[in-house]
Write a protein that holds these residues in place. Structure first.
Motif, PDB file in Angstrom:
ATOM      1  N   LEU A 232       0.840  -1.390  -0.176  1.00 36.21           N
ATOM      2  CA  LEU A 232       0.306   0.190  -0.089  1.00 36.21           C
ATOM      3  C   LEU A 232       0.949   1.105  -0.246  1.00 36.21           C
ATOM      4  O   LEU A 232       0.520   2.304  -0.627  1.00 36.21           O
ATOM      5  N   ALA A 233       1.932   0.926   0.403  1.00 33.24           N
ATOM      6  CA  ALA A 233       2.449   2.698   0.446  1.00 33.24           C
ATOM      7  C   ALA A 233       4.007   2.398  -0.727  1.00 33.24           C
ATOM      8  O   ALA A 233       4.338   3.279  -0.811  1.00 33.24           O
ATOM      9  N   PHE A 234       4.396   1.407  -0.834  1.00 34.64           N
ATOM     10  CA  PHE A 234       5.134   0.864  -1.995  1.00 34.64           C
ATOM     11  C   PHE A 234       4.778   1.297  -3.074  1.00 34.64           C
ATOM     12  O   PHE A 234       5.492   2.026  -4.119  1.00 34.64           O
ATOM     13  N   VAL A 235       3.695   1.196  -3.841  1.00 42.38           N
ATOM     14  CA  VAL A 235       3.155   1.154  -5.322  1.00 42.38           C
ATOM     15  C   VAL A 235       3.110   2.710  -4.867  1.00 42.38           C
ATOM     16  O   VAL A 235       3.641   3.186  -6.065  1.00 42.38           O
ATOM     17  N   PRO A 236       2.137   3.781  -4.607  1.00 40.62           N
ATOM     18  CA  PRO A 236       2.504   4.880  -4.009  1.00 40.62           C
ATOM     19  C   PRO A 236       3.726   6.068  -4.426  1.00 40.62           C
ATOM     20  O   PRO A 236       4.439   7.208  -5.328  1.00 40.62           O
ATOM     21  N   GLY A 237       4.410   5.525  -3.502  1.00 43.90           N
ATOM     22  CA  GLY A 237       6.434   5.197  -3.517  1.00 43.90           C
ATOM     23  C   GLY A 237       6.916   5.491  -4.752  1.00 43.90           C
ATOM     24  O   GLY A 237       7.940   6.771  -4.672  1.00 43.90           O
ATOM     25  N   VAL A 238       6.645   4.275  -5.753  1.00 43.43           N
ATOM     26  CA  VAL A 238       7.291   4.282  -7.353  1.00 43.43           C
ATOM     27  C   VAL A 238       6.452   5.469  -7.779  1.00 43.43           C
ATOM     28  O   VAL A 238       7.137   5.820  -8.740  1.00 43.43           O
ATOM     29  N   THR A 239       5.673   5.263  -7.569  1.00 45.92           N
ATOM     30  CA  THR A 239       4.714   6.111  -8.688  1.00 45.92           C
ATOM     31  C   THR A 239       4.650   7.866  -8.370  1.00 45.92           C
ATOM     32  O   THR A 239       6.135   8.740  -9.310  1.00 45.92           O
ATOM     33  N   LEU A 240       5.425   8.451  -7.303  1.00 46.00           N
ATOM     34  CA  LEU A 240       6.180   9.833  -6.816  1.00 46.00           C
ATOM     35  C   LEU A 240       7.731   9.736  -7.589  1.00 46.00           C
ATOM     36  O   LEU A 240       8.189  11.128  -7.339  1.00 46.00           O
TER      37      LEU A 240
END
Length: 247
Positions: A232-240
Motif C-alpha cells: 500500500l505504501a510501496f506502489v504510490p512511493g514508486v509513482t512519486l
C-alpha cells in the motif's frame, strides 16, 4: 536486480548509522530480556513471549530504513544512485529488499543473544524455560516481523521525503496513535502495522499490547496483512519517485 541488492547491502554495511543503531538495538534488547528474566517470574505458558520477544529490532530497522531512503535526498546522493540504476522501480524494490534482509538479520542476532542470556538467567533461578523447538519458532517469527517492518519503513520513506517528519510520524503512530486505536477500537487495532500486526506475526498475547479483548490475527494472516501495508505504501512511493525532479 541482484547487483542492485548487493549495492544496497554494501551501503548498509558501511554506514555508521547502521552500526550505531545495531549496537543500541542489541543493547536495549539484552537489557530488557535480562531485567524481565531476573526480576519477574514467568510461567511455563508465558515465558516464551514474556522474555524471548524482547527484540527491539523492529523499531530500529524501521527508523534505519527511513533514514536510508530519505537520506538519498537529504545528502543529494539520489542522482548518482539513479544514474547507476535508472529503473526507479527496481531501485526502490532493491532498497526495500535490502532493509527487509537487514531487519531479519538484525532480529536473528538479537533473538539469539537474548535467548542465550534469558535461558541462562531463567535456568539459574530455576524458572520455566521454553523448549528448543518453541524457541526456534519464536526466533523466526521475530525475524519475519522485523523484515516486514523494515520493508515498510523504506516504502514510507519513499512517500515522505523529509527525514525528520517521516521518523517523527512513525514514532507518533507507533507509540501514540496505534495504542489509542487498540484501546478504543480493538477490531481495527489488530490491523495496525507497528503494533497489532507485528504482535500477530510474533504470536504475542493481545493483553501484552494493550487490550485483552482484541483478537489478533494468526501469524500467517498477520504477515500477509503486514505485507499488504508494505504494498500500500510501496506502489504510490514508486509513482512519486518516478515523477519527482532529482534536482
Amino acid at each position: 536486480m541482484t547487483a542492485l541488492l548487493r549495492a544496497e547491502l554494501l551501503k548498509l554495511r558501511t554506514t555508521r548509522t547502521f552500526i550505531a543503531l545495531t549496537l543500541v538495538a542489541v543493547g536495549t534488547s539484552l537489557l530488557i530480556a535480562s531485567l524481565v528474566s531476573a526480576l519477574s517470574e514467568p510461567t511455563q505458558e508465558s515465558v516464551l513471549t514474556d522474555v524471548f520477544t524482547a527484540d527491539t529490532s523492529g523499531l530500529f530497522i524501521v527508523v534505519l530504513a527511513i533514514v536510508g531512503i530519505t537520506g538519498e535526498w537529504r545528502h543529494r546522493t539520489i542522482t548518482s544512485s539513479l544514474l547507476a540504476a535508472p529503473d526507479r522501480l527496481r531501485f526502490l524494490a532493491a532498497k526495500t529488499l535490502a532493509f527487509a534482509a537487514a531487519g531479519a538479520l538484525l532480529s536473528l542476532l538479537i533473538s539469539i543473544s537474548i535467548s542465550i542470556v534469558g535461558m541462562a538467567i531463567l535456568s539459574g533461578r530455576n524458572l520455566p524455560t521454553p523448549g528448543l523447538g518453541e524457541l526456534i519458532v519464536q526466533i523466526l517469527r521475530n525475524a519475519e516481523a522485523a523484515a516486514l517492518v523494515g520493508g515498510f519503513g523504506v516504502a514510507l520513506g519513499s512517500l515522505v521525503r523529509n527525514q525528520p517528519t517521516a521518523i517523527v510520524g512513525v514514532l507518533v503512530a507507533g507509540f501514540a496513535i496505534e495504542p489509542t486505536i487498540i484501546a478504543l477500537a480493538p477490531d481495527f487495532g489488530r490491523f495496525t502495522p507497528f503494533t497489532g500486526l507485528t504482535a500477530g506475526v510474533q504470536s504475542i498475547p493481545a493483553g501484552d499490547v494493550g487490550n485483552d479483548d482484541m483478537h489478533l490475527l494468526s501469524p500467517g494472516l498477520a504477515a500477509l496483512a503486514l505485507l499488504g501495508w508494505v504494498a500500500l505504501a510501496f506502489v504510490p512511493g514508486v509513482t512519486l519517485l518516478r515523477r519527482r525532479d532529482l534536482n
